[in-house]
Scaffold this motif. Structure first.
Motif, PDB file in Angstrom:
ATOM      1  N   LEU A 203     -27.973  -1.994  -5.909  1.00  0.00           N
ATOM      2  CA  LEU A 203     -28.959  -2.993  -5.504  1.00  0.00           C
ATOM      3  C   LEU A 203     -30.381  -2.459  -5.528  1.00  0.00           C
ATOM      4  O   LEU A 203     -31.332  -3.192  -5.792  1.00  0.00           O
ATOM      5  CB  LEU A 203     -28.636  -3.500  -4.087  1.00  0.00           C
ATOM      6  CG  LEU A 203     -27.434  -4.428  -3.920  1.00  0.00           C
ATOM      7  CD1 LEU A 203     -27.140  -4.632  -2.436  1.00  0.00           C
ATOM      8  CD2 LEU A 203     -27.690  -5.768  -4.592  1.00  0.00           C
ATOM      9  N   ARG A 204     -30.537  -1.152  -5.265  1.00  0.00           N
ATOM     10  CA  ARG A 204     -31.874  -0.593  -5.048  1.00  0.00           C
ATOM     11  C   ARG A 204     -32.272   0.493  -6.045  1.00  0.00           C
ATOM     12  O   ARG A 204     -33.337   1.086  -5.915  1.00  0.00           O
ATOM     13  CB  ARG A 204     -31.965  -0.024  -3.623  1.00  0.00           C
ATOM     14  CG  ARG A 204     -31.642  -1.019  -2.526  1.00  0.00           C
ATOM     15  CD  ARG A 204     -32.605  -2.193  -2.512  1.00  0.00           C
ATOM     16  NE  ARG A 204     -33.954  -1.780  -2.147  1.00  0.00           N
ATOM     17  CZ  ARG A 204     -35.024  -2.565  -2.230  1.00  0.00           C
ATOM     18  NH1 ARG A 204     -34.912  -3.806  -2.694  1.00  0.00           N
ATOM     19  NH2 ARG A 204     -36.221  -2.115  -1.881  1.00  0.00           N
ATOM     20  N   LYS A 205     -31.447   0.761  -7.048  1.00  0.00           N
ATOM     21  CA  LYS A 205     -31.757   1.859  -7.968  1.00  0.00           C
ATOM     22  C   LYS A 205     -33.035   1.616  -8.759  1.00  0.00           C
ATOM     23  O   LYS A 205     -33.684   2.565  -9.212  1.00  0.00           O
ATOM     24  CB  LYS A 205     -30.584   2.130  -8.902  1.00  0.00           C
ATOM     25  CG  LYS A 205     -30.249   1.006  -9.864  1.00  0.00           C
ATOM     26  CD  LYS A 205     -29.031   1.378 -10.711  1.00  0.00           C
ATOM     27  CE  LYS A 205     -28.678   0.264 -11.698  1.00  0.00           C
ATOM     28  NZ  LYS A 205     -27.461   0.615 -12.483  1.00  0.00           N
ATOM     29  N   HIS A 206     -33.416   0.334  -8.898  1.00  0.00           N
ATOM     30  CA  HIS A 206     -34.669   0.043  -9.585  1.00  0.00           C
ATOM     31  C   HIS A 206     -35.876   0.561  -8.815  1.00  0.00           C
ATOM     32  O   HIS A 206     -36.984   0.637  -9.361  1.00  0.00           O
ATOM     33  CB  HIS A 206     -34.804  -1.469  -9.824  1.00  0.00           C
ATOM     34  CG  HIS A 206     -34.931  -2.274  -8.575  1.00  0.00           C
ATOM     35  ND1 HIS A 206     -33.855  -2.548  -7.740  1.00  0.00           N
ATOM     36  CD2 HIS A 206     -36.008  -2.870  -8.004  1.00  0.00           C
ATOM     37  CE1 HIS A 206     -34.264  -3.282  -6.724  1.00  0.00           C
ATOM     38  NE2 HIS A 206     -35.558  -3.480  -6.851  1.00  0.00           N
ATOM     39  N   LYS A 207     -35.675   0.929  -7.551  1.00  0.00           N
ATOM     40  CA  LYS A 207     -36.738   1.498  -6.741  1.00  0.00           C
ATOM     41  C   LYS A 207     -36.761   3.025  -6.821  1.00  0.00           C
ATOM     42  O   LYS A 207     -37.538   3.682  -6.124  1.00  0.00           O
ATOM     43  CB  LYS A 207     -36.577   1.070  -5.272  1.00  0.00           C
ATOM     44  CG  LYS A 207     -36.775  -0.416  -5.036  1.00  0.00           C
ATOM     45  CD  LYS A 207     -38.212  -0.830  -5.281  1.00  0.00           C
ATOM     46  CE  LYS A 207     -38.455  -2.283  -4.938  1.00  0.00           C
ATOM     47  NZ  LYS A 207     -39.863  -2.687  -5.140  1.00  0.00           N
ATOM     48  N   GLY A 208     -35.874   3.581  -7.654  1.00  0.00           N
ATOM     49  CA  GLY A 208     -35.875   5.018  -7.861  1.00  0.00           C
ATOM     50  C   GLY A 208     -35.109   5.818  -6.823  1.00  0.00           C
ATOM     51  O   GLY A 208     -35.295   7.027  -6.714  1.00  0.00           O
ATOM     52  N   ILE A 209     -34.207   5.174  -6.080  1.00  0.00           N
ATOM     53  CA  ILE A 209     -33.456   5.893  -5.047  1.00  0.00           C
ATOM     54  C   ILE A 209     -32.303   6.669  -5.680  1.00  0.00           C
ATOM     55  O   ILE A 209     -31.888   6.398  -6.809  1.00  0.00           O
ATOM     56  CB  ILE A 209     -32.907   4.936  -3.972  1.00  0.00           C
ATOM     57  CG1 ILE A 209     -31.778   4.047  -4.540  1.00  0.00           C
ATOM     58  CG2 ILE A 209     -34.011   4.070  -3.387  1.00  0.00           C
ATOM     59  CD1 ILE A 209     -30.990   3.292  -3.490  1.00  0.00           C
TER      60      ILE A 209
ATOM     61  N   ALA B 105     -29.077   6.431  -0.576  1.00  0.00           N
ATOM     62  CA  ALA B 105     -28.220   5.264  -0.345  1.00  0.00           C
ATOM     63  C   ALA B 105     -27.257   5.523   0.804  1.00  0.00           C
ATOM     64  O   ALA B 105     -27.034   4.654   1.662  1.00  0.00           O
ATOM     65  CB  ALA B 105     -27.459   4.915  -1.618  1.00  0.00           C
ATOM     66  N   LYS B 106     -26.695   6.724   0.841  1.00  0.00           N
ATOM     67  CA  LYS B 106     -25.752   7.051   1.925  1.00  0.00           C
ATOM     68  C   LYS B 106     -26.464   7.088   3.268  1.00  0.00           C
ATOM     69  O   LYS B 106     -25.951   6.577   4.273  1.00  0.00           O
ATOM     70  CB  LYS B 106     -25.073   8.392   1.658  1.00  0.00           C
ATOM     71  CG  LYS B 106     -24.023   8.748   2.719  1.00  0.00           C
ATOM     72  CD  LYS B 106     -23.267  10.017   2.367  1.00  0.00           C
ATOM     73  CE  LYS B 106     -22.208  10.321   3.425  1.00  0.00           C
ATOM     74  NZ  LYS B 106     -21.426  11.545   3.084  1.00  0.00           N
TER      75      LYS B 106
ATOM     76  N   PHE C  95     -32.969  -8.682   3.533  1.00  0.00           N
ATOM     77  CA  PHE C  95     -33.628  -9.013   2.273  1.00  0.00           C
ATOM     78  C   PHE C  95     -33.149  -8.132   1.129  1.00  0.00           C
ATOM     79  O   PHE C  95     -33.049  -8.577  -0.011  1.00  0.00           O
ATOM     80  CB  PHE C  95     -35.143  -8.895   2.417  1.00  0.00           C
ATOM     81  CG  PHE C  95     -35.731  -9.788   3.475  1.00  0.00           C
ATOM     82  CD1 PHE C  95     -35.094 -10.957   3.855  1.00  0.00           C
ATOM     83  CD2 PHE C  95     -36.919  -9.461   4.110  1.00  0.00           C
ATOM     84  CE1 PHE C  95     -35.622 -11.787   4.833  1.00  0.00           C
ATOM     85  CE2 PHE C  95     -37.455 -10.278   5.086  1.00  0.00           C
ATOM     86  CZ  PHE C  95     -36.803 -11.443   5.449  1.00  0.00           C
ATOM     87  N   GLU C  96     -32.831  -6.873   1.440  1.00  0.00           N
ATOM     88  CA  GLU C  96     -32.404  -5.956   0.390  1.00  0.00           C
ATOM     89  C   GLU C  96     -30.950  -6.153  -0.014  1.00  0.00           C
ATOM     90  O   GLU C  96     -30.587  -5.946  -1.179  1.00  0.00           O
ATOM     91  CB  GLU C  96     -32.599  -4.504   0.850  1.00  0.00           C
ATOM     92  CG  GLU C  96     -34.041  -4.080   0.935  1.00  0.00           C
ATOM     93  CD  GLU C  96     -34.220  -2.614   1.267  1.00  0.00           C
ATOM     94  OE1 GLU C  96     -35.370  -2.155   1.309  1.00  0.00           O
ATOM     95  OE2 GLU C  96     -33.200  -1.920   1.486  1.00  0.00           O
ATOM     96  N   ILE C  97     -30.107  -6.541   0.933  1.00  0.00           N
ATOM     97  CA  ILE C  97     -28.660  -6.569   0.693  1.00  0.00           C
ATOM     98  C   ILE C  97     -28.122  -7.993   0.580  1.00  0.00           C
ATOM     99  O   ILE C  97     -27.442  -8.345  -0.384  1.00  0.00           O
ATOM    100  CB  ILE C  97     -27.914  -5.795   1.809  1.00  0.00           C
ATOM    101  CG1 ILE C  97     -28.329  -4.316   1.782  1.00  0.00           C
ATOM    102  CG2 ILE C  97     -26.401  -5.934   1.651  1.00  0.00           C
ATOM    103  CD1 ILE C  97     -27.850  -3.508   2.974  1.00  0.00           C
ATOM    104  N   ILE C  98     -28.410  -8.837   1.555  1.00  0.00           N
ATOM    105  CA  ILE C  98     -27.856 -10.195   1.575  1.00  0.00           C
ATOM    106  C   ILE C  98     -28.625 -11.116   0.636  1.00  0.00           C
ATOM    107  O   ILE C  98     -28.048 -11.958  -0.043  1.00  0.00           O
ATOM    108  CB  ILE C  98     -27.854 -10.742   3.020  1.00  0.00           C
ATOM    109  CG1 ILE C  98     -26.963  -9.858   3.916  1.00  0.00           C
ATOM    110  CG2 ILE C  98     -27.362 -12.189   3.054  1.00  0.00           C
ATOM    111  CD1 ILE C  98     -27.055 -10.186   5.395  1.00  0.00           C
TER     112      ILE C  98
END
Length: 324
Positions: free
Chosen positions: A88-94, A99-100, A137-140
């Motif tokens: 979900l958030r890899k586009h933010k460079g995480i 993530a963990k 907002f990030e997950i749901i």
């Protein structure tokens, strides 16, 4: 029947115990609220945090946790949760380590439970560190066609219930966002069994004043009608015209909403926040909320000073949202 009792009746009628996750297990009032829910047995609460600490808090106060699920995200986080958040958030460079670490936070873990269908909704925010805004907002995420989530209050006095929006989230919405707030507010009204008669509020009633502020509300009303043609939507109108039949008869007798509005859409957060607090403090209404709307699945915020009974009641409200 009071508003909260009607919520309980709706849930009971389904024959299903919704699962509502509470991420604030480190806060004593949350543990007490979960105990209240366990005693009433209408929904299944899930409480997150240090399991030993939560059980100790309940034991020393004589509270029951029988029927609740108690989970420590630090110990229970799965690769599936981590991988999902990463995608979900890899586009933010995480990376996976970040993530963990996010998934081990109680409010992020709770939001993922909701997203995965392992809980029907989430109620959190008793501390600044557990506010549900960001994980929701990030997950749901928001429903199709709704770009911005918003917040609504149920203003309750006996059997009289009015819905005020947006009183907690969007500070100065443009016409498009305001239209989405109105559409989402109608959806909320319908989910809770209220007729979606939606009034877009202003200091002007159908052109009695000319100003860009009035133009915004007029445009938002038109767009909201396109978004939800099945609802009664009208504006711009003053609060008294929306509320009182006698005033509506004088100011806008042809309006399908004036004088019988159930949903009041304020033009900005200034007006909405002031309006709900005046209604609460001078009008003697209880303000139940804020309830988030426009999300794919329910996640709701709590005041940091919320009492245990209010925290428990928010669980019932969230369960009814989930049913819809």
């Amino acid at each position: 029947m009071g508003f909260v009792e009607s919520l309980k009746s709706k849930i009971t009628a389904t024959g299903k115990k919704s699962k509502i996750v509470y991420p604030d297990g480190h806060v004593e009032s949350c543990v007490e609220a979960v105990s209240i829910l366990c005693e009433e047995g209408i929904i299944t609460p899930i409480i997150l945090g240090n399991v030993e600490q939560i059980k100790e808090t309940a034991a020393k106060n004589g509270w029951t946790l029988e029927g609740a699920e108690v989970i420590d995200p630090v110990e229970s986080v799965s690769d599936d949760y981590v991988d999902t958040y990463f995608e979900l958030r890899k586009h933010k460079g995480i990376d996976k380590d970040f993530a963990k670490s996010q998934m081990q936070k109680v409010h992020f873990y709770g939001a993922m439970m909701v997203e995965k269908g392992e809980a029907d909704g989430m109620v959190g925010g008793l501390t600044s560190d557990t506010k549900p805004f960001i994980p929701a907002f990030e997950i749901i995420k928001t429903k199709p066609g709704i770009k911005r989530a918003s917040a609504i209050f149920f203003m309750v006095k006996g059997e009289d219930v009015k819905l005020y929006s947006d009183c907690a989230m969007n500070m100065n919405p443009d016409a498009d966002t305001l239209a989405q707030i109105g559409a989402a507010s109608g959806d909320t009204a319908k989910a809770f069994g209220f007729e979606p008669n939606i009034a877009f509020l202003s200091f002007s009633t159908f052109g009695t004043a000319s100003d860009p502020l009035v133009d915004k509300v007029e445009s938002a009303t038109k767009m909201a009608k396109e978004l939800r043609p099945e609802y009664n939507i009208d504006g711009e109108m003053q609060f008294d015209a929306a509320l009182l039949p006698a005033v509506a008869e004088k100011k806008c007798p042809d309006s399908p909403v004036a004088g019988k509005a159930t949903v009041f859409v304020f033009p900005d957060l200034n007006a909405g926040n002031i309006g709900y607090k005046i209604t609460e403090r001078l009008g003697g209404y209880d303000a139940i909320g804020p309830v988030f709307q426009g999300l794919n699945k329910p996640a709701n915020d709590l005041s940091r000073g919320a009492k245990p009974k209010d925290i428990a009641n928010s669980g019932y409200l969230t369960a009814v949202q989930a049913m819809a």
